[in-house]
Motif scaffolding. Structure first.
Motif, mmCIF file in Angstrom:
data_model
loop_
_atom_site.group_PDB
_atom_site.id
_atom_site.type_symbol
_atom_site.label_atom_id
_atom_site.label_comp_id
_atom_site.label_asym_id
_atom_site.label_seq_id
_atom_site.Cartn_x
_atom_site.Cartn_y
_atom_site.Cartn_z
ATOM 1 N N LEU A 155 0.823 -1.214 0.000
ATOM 2 C CA LEU A 155 0.000 0.000 0.000
ATOM 3 C C LEU A 155 0.854 1.260 0.000
ATOM 4 O O LEU A 155 0.507 2.256 -0.647
ATOM 5 N N GLU A 242 -3.663 9.730 4.649
ATOM 6 C CA GLU A 242 -4.148 8.827 3.600
ATOM 7 C C GLU A 242 -3.600 7.412 3.809
ATOM 8 O O GLU A 242 -4.337 6.422 3.703
ATOM 9 N N TYR A 243 -2.330 7.315 4.112
ATOM 10 C CA TYR A 243 -1.707 6.005 4.340
ATOM 11 C C TYR A 243 -2.271 5.350 5.600
ATOM 12 O O TYR A 243 -2.564 4.150 5.615
ATOM 13 N N LEU A 246 -5.567 3.703 4.895
ATOM 14 C CA LEU A 246 -5.396 2.454 4.160
ATOM 15 C C LEU A 246 -4.993 1.320 5.096
ATOM 16 O O LEU A 246 -5.488 0.189 4.982
ATOM 17 N N LYS A 249 -7.847 -0.181 7.232
ATOM 18 C CA LYS A 249 -8.670 -1.168 6.532
ATOM 19 C C LYS A 249 -7.941 -2.499 6.365
ATOM 20 O O LYS A 249 -8.544 -3.568 6.454
#
Length: 273
Positions: A155, A242-243, A246, A249
């Protein structure tokens, strides 16, 4: 060209227990060092970081002269607390050098590296030089992360290569393609005339705290990104948010913490006498 990452020893050591376990497993597989007739063995630790695992080498070889080597001024400053005479009468010191260009200054009985060679492109090309610098019966031993296709790293790579970040961070998330599989390390070391073994272990780590996997990678894989964005706090905050989302999730927490599987690759090569 990417600049060398700036390291944060305090952040790195937040998960010291989990980071130390593979090194202890590696130490347990290193054979006895050459018999020097009472003279202390000479040991180099490449990529010693904050020195906490370097100090553990003295538990196995109490009288050894151990030199920790690292290119990070921040890590070396933290490691200095361990320098000096060890409890077993040995000696521990630290030296600034880049493992990518380090060459043995004489014969060593052990060259060891813990979770550092993944930062060194083409490090297998240094194996002949390092083994040449071993005394007969001495060993080269290392472990490197092997989880670069796991969500934590995949990711990160995808985000760095996304349209929003590609121009500034492209390549920062995929800097580990030079880590080999155990069989590849084994064949290279055997072809150099060593008795060798290589293996892998996946540690199912239970991390605690909020955004535990995010907190982990802030000490390691995120360092190049944090270094690149150090002069732009707004961009750094945007990227990290943002990271982080991710990772939430990909690694949802459970009632006892967050499970973070981590594959490690090990190799031990002993120079034949």
């Amino acid at each position: 060209m990417h600049s060398a990452p700036t390291w944060d020893p305090q952040q790195y050591l937040r998960h010291a227990g989990h980071r130390t376990r593979p090194f202890l497993d590696l130490l347990a597989r290193i054979p006895d060092l050459p018999d020097l007739g009472g003279a202390p063995p000479r040991i180099a630790d490449l990529g010693c970081g904050p020195g906490n695992v370097t100090a553990l080498i003295a538990d196995r070889w109490p009288d050894a002269h151990i030199t920790g080597i690292d290119s990070s001024p921040e890590m070396l400053a933290r490691a200095e607390k361990y320098a000096g005479t060890t409890a077993g009468g040995g000696h521990l010191d630290f030296r600034a050098a880049d493992a990518a260009h380090w060459a043995p200054d004489g014969l060593y009985d052990l060259i060891v590296s813990n979770a550092a060679l993944q930062w060194v492109p083409n490090h297998p090309e240094s194996f002949p030089l390092w083994i040449e610098g071993l005394r007969p019966g001495g060993s080269l031993a290392f472990q490197v992360p092997g989880n670069f296709t796991s969500p934590s790293h995949a990711l990160l790579g995808e985000l760095c290569e996304s349209p929003r970040w590609r121009d500034r961070l492209g390549g920062h998330g995929r800097r580990y393609v030079h880590v080999l599989d155990p069989a590849d390390y084994l064949l290279r070391l055997v072809n150099l005339g060593c008795a060798a073994e290589a293996w892998e272990t996946t540690y199912s780590q239970l991390l605690t705290g909020e955004d535990a996997v995010f907190d982990w990678v802030k000490g390691t894989a995120l360092r190049p990104v944090l270094t690149e964005l150090a002069d732009d706090p707004d961009a750094a905050a945007e990227f990290l948010a943002e990271y982080r989302d991710l990772l939430r999730k990909a690694y949802p927490p459970g009632p006892h913490g967050t499970v973070f599987p981590f594959r490690r690759i090990f190799a031990v090569a002993t120079k034949k006498g």
